[in-house]
Design an enzyme around this catalytic site. Structure first.
Site, mmCIF file in Angstrom:
data_model
loop_
_atom_site.group_PDB
_atom_site.id
_atom_site.type_symbol
_atom_site.label_atom_id
_atom_site.label_comp_id
_atom_site.label_asym_id
_atom_site.label_seq_id
_atom_site.Cartn_x
_atom_site.Cartn_y
_atom_site.Cartn_z
ATOM 1 N N GLY A 53 0.787 -1.229 0.000
ATOM 2 C CA GLY A 53 0.000 0.000 0.000
ATOM 3 C C GLY A 53 0.817 1.275 0.000
ATOM 4 N N ASP A 54 2.146 1.186 0.062
ATOM 5 C CA ASP A 54 2.944 2.421 0.087
ATOM 6 C C ASP A 54 4.265 2.159 -0.646
ATOM 7 O OD1 ASP A 54 3.872 5.015 0.757
ATOM 8 O OD2 ASP A 54 2.765 4.984 2.641
#
Ligand SMILES: *[C@@H]1O[C@H](CO)[C@@H](O)[C@H](O)[C@H]1NC(C)=O
Ligand SMILES: *[C@@H]1O[C@H](CO)[C@@H](O)[C@H](O)[C@H]1NC(C)=O
Ligand SMILES: *[C@@H]1O[C@H](CO)[C@@H](O)[C@H](O)[C@H]1NC(C)=O
Ligand SMILES: *[C@@H]1O[C@H](CO)[C@@H](O)[C@H](O)[C@H]1NC(C)=O
Ligand SMILES: *[C@@H]1O[C@H](CO)[C@@H](O)[C@H](O)[C@H]1NC(C)=O
Ligand SMILES: *[C@@H]1O[C@H](CO)[C@@H](O)[C@H](O)[C@H]1NC(C)=O
Ligand SMILES: *[C@@H]1O[C@H](CO)[C@@H](O)[C@H](O)[C@H]1NC(C)=O
Ligand SMILES: *[C@@H]1O[C@H](CO)[C@@H](O)[C@H](O)[C@H]1NC(C)=O
Ligand SMILES: *[C@@H]1O[C@H](CO)[C@@H](O)[C@H](O)[C@H]1NC(C)=O
Ligand SMILES: *[C@@H]1O[C@H](CO)[C@@H](O)[C@H](O)[C@H]1NC(C)=O
Length: 466
Positions: free
Chosen positions: A250-251
């Site tokens: 997610g990052d």
């Protein structure tokens, strides 16, 4: 604050020590070697009472096994073998000269009770937890002041079961910063290989104040919308190599860091000599490779090549802010293939996010000698969105052999940057249009610096064979 052993723990360990059967075949797994290091002693986690049913909490079994194995640290070290099964545990810490070996179908599962992840002091280079003031939850697998640590196996899995932490983060009910899945602190000689890491509560693998770290052939997965689940974040560490990894989180897939504002400036431990080779992945919030935004101790000598990013927001992002101080210099990205990436190259000079009100807004970061060479991309929205900081400290940015199939009308958008370019399509922004002549080679990091190149590779080879 390290967990201390109770008398019961010690007695348990002594009981195992006197178990004859256990002592006889203590080396039964020593034939499984990895990274060329053979451990003369080995135990299986079940010998310490662990139950792999996914329900029984095995924190004590891990701690007891590792405490016992510590007695072999000066005898060539030891291996803790984790067989097939689902081994639920809270945070536990490693010792020197240890191999943690996860067999095929072995899954270490992070407890979903936050009390099983004790709160420890913030890092001195951050001054506080990254998300919240005060301490931070300790990583599931933690090590401090160690030498010679190997975490490996036959594609076993370490699963942080992070979704409960993401919920707590989203609904604002956390008291302390979320934990990493694996954190090694102030350690030398770390190998993490041949495993799968899933669903970290926060950044997945975090070597901080470490030397000689090698991450190879790992898969790191977390949902594309999970908050701050960075893949690998080398932080104030040197001699780091990351090879042949697949990361989808997610990052940022990899974020190179070195401390936060005034705390990072005064701790002054740079991140340097980092080699990244063979990275494939996607991220819908972050970048394939980021530097920063915490970079106050300085980041230098980063060599990243053979990268493939797809369905991602950014490929490369150098992020910083007034107040960070520090520097990012001598960085080289090459052989990068992009498919459906919104922004190929991004500089974020006004990232913001400060630990407290005591940062010095006049502490401007220096970003210099950053080279991007051999980039090819399809379905790119913007080639470069390069926002420097007024004051002229994003210097000697070099673009060479870049062909991006860009969908936007204004493919490059640059402010407060200076640099050079050679064979770039579409034509770069005006501040980077100056041609790369031989007199600029010294400014365009690595472009013609063959001496440095071979020197770096021989040093790289040495670090890989430590
Ligand atoms: C140790 O050896 C004994 C006797 O040979 C055997 O029964 C036992 O399963 C072995 N334990 C392990 C962990 O290999
Ligand atoms: C990964 O596993 C392969 C196959 O077992 C082995 O040859 C290699 O040495 C391992 N690599 C590392 C770095 O542990
Ligand atoms: C780092 O580890 C070394 C060796 O274990 C120790 O001597 C040193 O004090 C540690 N430093 C910090 C800052 O923890
Ligand atoms: C690591 O070293 C530091 C500095 O010497 C010391 O304060 C700390 O207690 C040590 N921690 C562990 C877990 O050994
Ligand atoms: C990568 O790791 C897997 C197990 O996770 C292993 O089967 C494979 O041989 C490794 N590849 C290399 C090149 O080490
Ligand atoms: C290891 O396991 C992961 C997750 O199950 C899988 O995606 C990956 O392909 C496996 N790698 C190897 C080398 O078997
Ligand atoms: C926050 O999320 C957790 C985990 O899903 C849930 O147990 C809790 O009730 C939620 N709290 C609030 C205030 O929404
Ligand atoms: C990195 O490794 C090299 C070679 O082992 C060593 O000389 C150097 O001191 C290490 N650290 C840094 C910061 O380069
Ligand atoms: C470029 O990277 C790809 C993998 O992304 C690799 O297959 C290829 O060999 C690399 N090319 C060079 C010249 O190193
Ligand atoms: C360039 O980027 C800035 C800041 O992101 C934005 O405000 C501006 O509209 C962009 N200009 C163009 C021509 O795209």
């Amino acid at each position: 604050m390290r967990r201390s052993f109770t008398l019961v723990d010690v007695l348990l360990v002594l009981a195992f020590f006197s178990d004859a059967q256990w002592a006889v075949n203590g080396s039964s797994h020593c034939k499984q070697t990895n990274s060329g290091i053979v451990r003369p002693h080995s135990v299986t986690i079940t010998e310490f009472g662990a139950v792999g049913d996914g329900v029984t909490l095995n924190t004590k079994a891990f701690q007891n096994a590792i405490f016992y194995l510590n007695s072999f640290a000066d005898k060539g070290g030891a291996k803790l073998f984790v067989p097939a099964g689902r081994w639920l545990t809270g945070s536990f810490d490693l010792v020197s000269h240890l191999t943690l070996w996860l067999d095929k179908d072995a899954v270490i599962l992070g407890s979903t009770n936050s009390n099983d992840w004790p709160v420890v002091d913030p890092l001195p280079s951050y001054g506080r937890g990254r998300e919240l003031p005060g301490g931070r939850h300790r990583s599931l697998i933690f090590g401090r002041n160690l030498t010679d640590i190997i975490i490996t196996g036959d594609n076993g899995t370490i699963d942080g079961q992070g979704s409960i932490w993401w919920d707590w983060f989203r609904n604002g009910t956390l008291d302390y910063t979320r934990p990493h899945l694996v954190e090694l602190m102030n350690s030398t000689g770390v190998v993490i290989s041949n495993l799968t890491f899933l669903n970290s509560p926060f950044w997945t693998i975090h070597p901080v104040y470490c030397s000689h770290v090698r991450v190879k052939n790992v898969t790191i997965l977390a949902p594309l919308d999970s908050p701050n689940t960075d893949g690998i974040d080398p932080d104030s560490s040197d001699n780091v190599s990351i090879e042949d990894c697949y990361i989808s989180t997610g990052d940022d897939l990899i974020a190179i860091k070195s401390g936060w504002d005034e705390y990072g400036i005064s701790y002054a431990r740079p991140c340097t000599n980092v080699v990244i080779r063979g990275l494939i992945g996607q991220t819908q919030l972050g970048a394939g490779i980021a530097i920063g935004s915490e970079m106050s101790g300085g980041v230098s000598e980063v060599h990243a090549e053979n990268l493939q990013f797809f369905n991602s927001v950014m490929a490369i992002n150098i992020k910083t802010s007034p107040g960070r101080g520090g520097y990012v210099r001598n960085i080289y990205f090459s052989n990068v293939t992009l498919d459906h990436v919104d922004i190929a190259i991004r500089f974020t000079g006004q990232f913001g996010e400060h630990p407290d009100g005591f940062f010095d807004p006049k502490a401007l970061p220096k970003i210099e000698r950053i080279t991007f060479k051999d980039f090819a991309g399809e379905y790119i929205k913007v080639a470069g969105l390069l926002e420097g900081i007024e004051g002229g400290n994003f210097l000697n940015i070099c673009l060479s052999d870049i062909t991006l199939n860009v969908m936007s009308e204004s493919p490059w958008n640059c402010s407060y940057v200076q640099g050079y370019s050679h064979l770039v399509t579409p034509e770069p922004c005006e501040p980077l249009r100056e041609k790369i002549f031989p007199e600029h080679y010294v400014d365009c990091y690595h472009i013609s610096n063959q001496f440095w190149h071979s020197n770096f590779h021989s040093r790289g080879a040495r670090l890989l064979s430590w």
